[in-house]
Design an enzyme around this catalytic site. Structure first.
Site, PDB file in Angstrom:
ATOM      1  N   THR B 175       0.870  -1.194   0.000  1.00 28.99           N
ATOM      2  CA  THR B 175       0.000   0.000   0.000  1.00 28.99           C
ATOM      3  C   THR B 175       0.898   1.233   0.000  1.00 28.99           C
ATOM      4  O   THR B 175       1.337   1.664  -1.059  1.00 28.99           O
ATOM      5  CB  THR B 175      -0.954   0.018   1.218  1.00 28.99           C
ATOM      6  OG1 THR B 175      -0.199  -0.129   2.412  1.00 28.99           O
ATOM      7  CG2 THR B 175      -1.976  -1.094   1.111  1.00 28.99           C
ATOM      8  N   THR B 212       0.046  -7.505  12.760  1.00 28.87           N
ATOM      9  CA  THR B 212       0.625  -6.179  12.508  1.00 28.87           C
ATOM     10  C   THR B 212       0.874  -5.872  11.032  1.00 28.87           C
ATOM     11  O   THR B 212       1.444  -4.846  10.736  1.00 28.87           O
ATOM     12  CB  THR B 212       1.951  -5.922  13.271  1.00 28.87           C
ATOM     13  OG1 THR B 212       3.000  -6.684  12.672  1.00 28.87           O
ATOM     14  CG2 THR B 212       1.819  -6.281  14.717  1.00 28.87           C
ATOM     15  N   GLU B 295       6.087   4.367   7.409  1.00 33.16           N
ATOM     16  CA  GLU B 295       5.630   5.525   6.638  1.00 33.16           C
ATOM     17  C   GLU B 295       6.444   6.768   6.987  1.00 33.16           C
ATOM     18  O   GLU B 295       6.497   7.186   8.135  1.00 33.16           O
ATOM     19  CB  GLU B 295       4.139   5.765   6.886  1.00 33.16           C
ATOM     20  CG  GLU B 295       3.284   4.757   6.137  1.00 33.16           C
ATOM     21  CD  GLU B 295       1.803   4.872   6.417  1.00 33.16           C
ATOM     22  OE1 GLU B 295       1.029   4.293   5.658  1.00 33.16           O
ATOM     23  OE2 GLU B 295       1.429   5.536   7.392  1.00 33.16           O
TER      24      GLU B 295
END
Lengths: 422, 422
Positions: B175, B212, B295
């Site tokens: 993603t 996770t 991220e």
């Protein structure tokens, strides 16, 4: 004192007879305060605060649950053992934490100096520090500052100057705070007025696990220390402990309260209920001020969890949502990302059925029975562009409810904390 | 199979007989994989992955502990009940979570379509999704993608093309990941080679509370499902569950493993010990890849807690430090702020005496007996400017230890998550 058996929640339903007034920590009778620039923080910033009660006061406190406890905190706990204190002294710019024996000595030196200049016992001085952890406190600057503050306090001053002094005391406990946090209010009893005064600091390293910041509260009502302790502990659960800025519980957090009885008023049963309501309102206001002033925050978040099976569950859910980095960044981005809200509730540890949950952003229903509804993105956007945003969850599990406060996670939070110490 | 009673920790002390090899999820015999662009994520991105075992395989899985569970996760749990599966299918770009009955139907449609094109039973298909929560899955696009992927899988292809197909499968589960996460390795037994293949995704919404992330592991060794489940559950505790990026536990996390026995090799006691070590190494590598690709991350953080009274305490401390927003921003700012490290250990919930703690940044001792030492800021800076930073705590409470992985908290994390959904 005759206490009611009402919970603070139910007290909040009835009509208040108290009111907010101008002023801060020194608003109640017989309290004086000052803030000075002692050169601890950086040049020309207020960094030493002193609060003095003309008479020995009943005293209570709550403290951080962090295993690592700052030196002044340990001293203050000891000085609270007899439930009596007469002064509170605090510095910002240095947490006086994790520096070993010199730290204990520095905290004690602050108490001794305060006692000396005010002519009271060192054991009646409560000490607090806030700022960077692990650097030795510049004791001489602080004690010099205490001397200067005591001069301010002993001066004969006008009411306007008294207000200014309170304000400077509140300035002197700020670190990365951008807004002064103080409050005062007044309750009319059958025998006259009693007052509450308060100041707080907190912006980062804020998380709901006790204390969560520095808070100082004063009152001229006559309240025995055990009642004062119970009042404070209860109020903290619903106010300061429901705030999260970044999930980090500090080593220095404490909230202290002094009641010096200078109003000469002992509250009757109904008045005590009113007083408790006023006390909770002051704590909630300061807690919200802290969330609103979260490091780098552009938005204030209130999360209300209704219909939980237990208050504990409602608190877990409200706090978990307030603390979620993904909810906080979505708030910053003004993104109606309810999936992150539900996910944060889901990992909160609370018991609930996700398929029963309704979620509102402001007045806009965005999810029902655990799934999205066809809401107007425009309406949601109207809610999210505001500075204050409310998220509401209806859990359909029971009657319990709780509210938590927080803020968004922004680029500025990263900037502020990426370069705090150096 | 004869299992040793050695813990995975102690196994890691001995010399490995296995080695890393080129490849990914389809490296073991009898597995094929493909990734295609089905138009779920955004144009021209891989978003549907298919992994097929030529023979029915023993299967095991671990799943998110979030109360809110995605639709494919519930289906996959059901399909794992008999311990057998033959295919794994996953899409990115949409989590298929919190959308009600259409979500269950979409997950089932993915299983049915996969079964149809591969000529297997729908109950032998494991389904996973990752992406935005609360939006309905575009089922037709996904099933069309599954059809395309099955064509890739049925082709006669060269080893180079097989590598590329594995790689595209790993691409198709990403993603906000910026790096493909795959691994393969090989163990030499007395009867020949057995192999492990793996791929994973994870970048945000990562926190050590089960799963996770998405992880897929394959092996051609012969391992009964109960042993496979035990192996996986143990390895996950020390690998994926020790990663935190942002403290948010997802609704979709799962790690699946298939063992198809195609090597014809059943491991003896010593080989099983080696295999377990290899399995743990693969899980740790993927876990570290996830932390490294957090991220917005610019730095990879490893926190080692030594000398704890219990493994649980060591894990709590290591994870708490890895998860602290203040530690993470200090890391970003390359600031040797050890006070934040000690404070994060202090609120971890672990039992320890703060006055006994030694803290190292890389090789530089920065705190001892719970207080700062006179360290060279220059030396500390040399450690902190590197991309990989290690924090080590010696707790002097006992023999237990644990390691956790994370990353820094940066402006880019805020940017990425401030505008993910829209």
């Amino acid at each position: 004192m005759d206490k009611t058996t009402q919970s603070t929640e139910s007290i909040c339903e009835s009509q208040p007879k108290w009111s907010w007034i101008q002023g801060g920590i020194a608003a109640p009778q017989g309290f004086r305060a000052a803030g000075v620039k002692a050169g601890v923080k950086y040049p020309n910033k207020y960094d030493v605060a002193l609060v003095y009660s003309e008479a020995p006061a009943q005293a209570a406190g709550v403290f951080t649950r962090n295993k690592v406890k700052a030196h002044p905190l340990l001293l203050t706990k000891k000085h609270l053992e007899n439930g009596v204190a007469q002064a509170m002294v605090a510095n910002s710019g240095n947490a006086n934490a994790c520096v070993g024996k010199p730290g204990d000595e520095a905290a004690w030196a602050m108490a001794v100096k305060t006692a000396e200049v005010l002519g009271i016992a060192a054991e009646d001085v409560l000490v607090a520090s806030t700022g960077v952890i692990g650097a030795e406190l510049p004791v001489e600057r602080v004690t010099k500052g205490i001397g200067a503050a005591s001069l301010e306090i002993s001066k004969k001053i006008s009411p306007e100057e008294a207000l200014q002094n309170s304000h400077q005391a509140a300035l002197a406990i700020m670190t990365t705070d951008t807004v002064v946090k103080e409050a005062a209010c007044e309750l009319l009893t059958e025998n006259g007025k009693v007052r509450l005064g308060a100041m707080a600091k907190g912006s980062g390293m804020i998380h709901p696990n006790m204390g969560t910041m520095l808070g100082f509260i004063t009152t001229d009502a006559t309240i025995p220390a055990p009642d004062l302790q119970e009042l404070l502990s209860e109020a903290v659960e619903e106010s300061f402990n429901m705030v999260t800025v970044d999930g980090d519980t500090s080593t220095n957090d404490m909230v202290l309260v002094l009641a010096n009885g200078k109003s000469g008023i002992t509250l009757n049963s109904g008045e005590w209920a009113e007083f408790r309501r006023m006390f909770l309102a002051v704590c909630k206001k300061l807690a919200q001020d802290i969330a609103r002033d979260g490091e780098g925050a552009t938005k204030f978040l209130e999360v209300q969890a209704f219909g939980a099976a237990t208050v504990e569950d409602a608190r877990k859910i409200a706090k978990s949502i307030c603390g979620s980095s993904l909810v906080k960044t979505a708030l910053y981005g003004e993104d109606a990302n309810w999936g992150r809200i539900l996910a944060a509730a889901g990992y909160s540890g609370a018991e609930f059925d996700p398929d029963q949950v309704e979620i509102y952003l402001g007045h806009v229903l965005v999810a029902k029975e655990g799934q999205g509804v066809n809401f107007s993105e425009e309406e949601a956007k109207e809610v999210l562009i505001k500075k204050d945003v409310t998220i509401k969850l209806l859990l359909q599990e029971g009657q319990a409810q709780a509210t938590a406060w927080g803020c968004d996670l922004t680029h500025d939070y990263v900037t502020i904390n990426g370069d705090y110490r150096t």
